[in-house]
Motif scaffolding. Structure first.
Motif, short mmCIF file in Angstrom:
data_model
loop_
_atom_site.label_atom_id
_atom_site.label_comp_id
_atom_site.label_asym_id
_atom_site.label_seq_id
_atom_site.Cartn_x
_atom_site.Cartn_y
_atom_site.Cartn_z
N TRP A 242 3.57 93.78 -19.20
CA TRP A 242 4.60 94.17 -20.16
C TRP A 242 4.23 93.89 -21.61
N ARG A 243 3.08 93.31 -21.88
CA ARG A 243 2.66 93.01 -23.25
C ARG A 243 2.25 94.31 -23.94
N ARG A 244 3.09 94.78 -24.84
CA ARG A 244 2.84 96.07 -25.51
C ARG A 244 1.55 96.07 -26.32
N SER A 245 1.11 94.93 -26.79
CA SER A 245 -0.16 94.87 -27.52
C SER A 245 -1.34 95.13 -26.59
N ASN A 246 -1.10 95.14 -25.29
CA ASN A 246 -2.12 95.44 -24.30
C ASN A 246 -2.04 96.90 -23.84
N TRP A 247 -1.24 97.70 -24.51
CA TRP A 247 -1.08 99.11 -24.14
C TRP A 247 -1.80 99.99 -25.15
N GLN A 248 -2.25 101.14 -24.67
CA GLN A 248 -2.80 102.17 -25.54
C GLN A 248 -2.50 103.53 -24.93
N GLY A 249 -2.31 104.51 -25.79
CA GLY A 249 -2.09 105.86 -25.33
C GLY A 249 -3.42 106.58 -25.13
N LEU A 250 -3.58 107.20 -23.96
CA LEU A 250 -4.78 107.97 -23.66
C LEU A 250 -4.38 109.32 -23.09
N CYS A 251 -5.24 110.31 -23.27
CA CYS A 251 -5.06 111.58 -22.56
C CYS A 251 -5.55 111.35 -21.12
N ARG B 179 4.39 97.73 -7.65
CA ARG B 179 3.39 97.23 -8.61
C ARG B 179 3.94 97.22 -10.04
N GLY B 180 5.23 97.56 -10.21
CA GLY B 180 5.84 97.50 -11.54
C GLY B 180 6.08 98.84 -12.20
N TYR B 181 5.64 99.92 -11.57
CA TYR B 181 5.75 101.24 -12.19
C TYR B 181 7.00 101.99 -11.74
N GLY B 182 8.14 101.35 -11.87
CA GLY B 182 9.41 101.95 -11.51
C GLY B 182 10.12 102.52 -12.73
N HIS B 183 11.45 102.56 -12.65
CA HIS B 183 12.27 103.14 -13.71
C HIS B 183 12.06 102.45 -15.06
N LYS B 184 12.04 101.12 -15.04
CA LYS B 184 11.86 100.38 -16.30
C LYS B 184 10.54 100.75 -16.97
N TRP B 185 9.47 100.88 -16.18
CA TRP B 185 8.16 101.27 -16.72
C TRP B 185 8.22 102.69 -17.28
N ARG B 186 8.81 103.60 -16.52
CA ARG B 186 8.86 105.01 -16.97
C ARG B 186 9.57 105.11 -18.32
N LYS B 187 10.66 104.36 -18.50
CA LYS B 187 11.38 104.36 -19.78
C LYS B 187 10.51 103.77 -20.89
N ALA B 188 9.87 102.63 -20.62
CA ALA B 188 9.00 101.98 -21.62
C ALA B 188 7.83 102.91 -21.97
N ARG B 189 7.28 103.58 -20.97
CA ARG B 189 6.17 104.52 -21.17
C ARG B 189 6.59 105.67 -22.08
N GLU B 190 7.75 106.25 -21.82
CA GLU B 190 8.26 107.34 -22.67
C GLU B 190 8.42 106.88 -24.11
N ASP B 191 9.01 105.71 -24.30
CA ASP B 191 9.20 105.17 -25.65
C ASP B 191 7.86 104.94 -26.34
N TYR B 192 6.91 104.36 -25.61
CA TYR B 192 5.60 104.07 -26.20
C TYR B 192 4.89 105.36 -26.61
N THR C 267 -0.97 111.14 -22.86
CA THR C 267 -0.05 111.39 -21.74
C THR C 267 0.03 110.20 -20.79
N VAL C 268 -0.85 109.21 -21.00
CA VAL C 268 -0.92 108.03 -20.14
C VAL C 268 -0.82 106.79 -21.02
N VAL C 269 -0.01 105.81 -20.60
CA VAL C 269 -0.02 104.51 -21.25
C VAL C 269 -0.92 103.63 -20.40
N ASP C 270 -2.03 103.24 -21.00
CA ASP C 270 -3.07 102.48 -20.31
C ASP C 270 -2.97 101.01 -20.70
N HIS C 271 -3.24 100.14 -19.74
CA HIS C 271 -3.35 98.71 -20.02
C HIS C 271 -4.79 98.46 -20.47
N ILE C 272 -4.96 98.04 -21.71
CA ILE C 272 -6.29 97.82 -22.27
C ILE C 272 -7.06 96.83 -21.41
#
Length: 106
Positions: free
Chosen positions: A63-72, A14-27, A47-52
């Motif tokens: 992958w659209r970072r403007s659609n991401w938000q950090g949530l607990c 579903r896309g949550y592999g290594h590339k996502w984990r790295k992008a999540r850490e950076d975000y 602790t979670v990168v959520d897709h708005i």
């Protein structure tokens, strides 16, 4: 694995592999606080990168970072799920205004 999980596929499929984990850490390094808690005047680590907007398999939206938000985790698992089911975000901000951005007072 449940029937639901089999239909849904693995996290990696579903896309949550290594590339996502790295992008999540950076975000999370760039956006360390939970946006829902911040609206309530609380400071809580995200602790979670959520897709708005749920991506539903759309990789451009995924992958659209403007659609991401950090949530607990509690805000992601409880409040965000409530919003996605048509409910309202509970609570208010530090000024006493509703935390839900869709509330008619906002």
């Amino acid at each position: 694995m449940s029937e639901y999980d089999q239909r849904r596929g693995s996290a990696a499929s579903r896309g949550y592999g290594h590339k996502w984990r790295k992008a999540r850490e950076d975000y999370l390094r760039e956006h360390p606080l939970c946006v829902f808690c911040q609206r309530r005047g609380k400071v809580t680590p995200a602790t979670v990168v959520d897709h708005i907007e749920p991506h539903k398999g759309d990789l451009k939206l995924f992958w659209r970072r403007s659609n991401w938000q950090g949530l607990c985790k509690p805000c992601h698992d409880i409040d965000k799920q409530r919003l996605e089911k048509g409910g309202a975000l509970p609570g208010c901000d530090a000024d006493g205004l509703p935390a839900d951005p869709h509330h008619h007072w906002s």
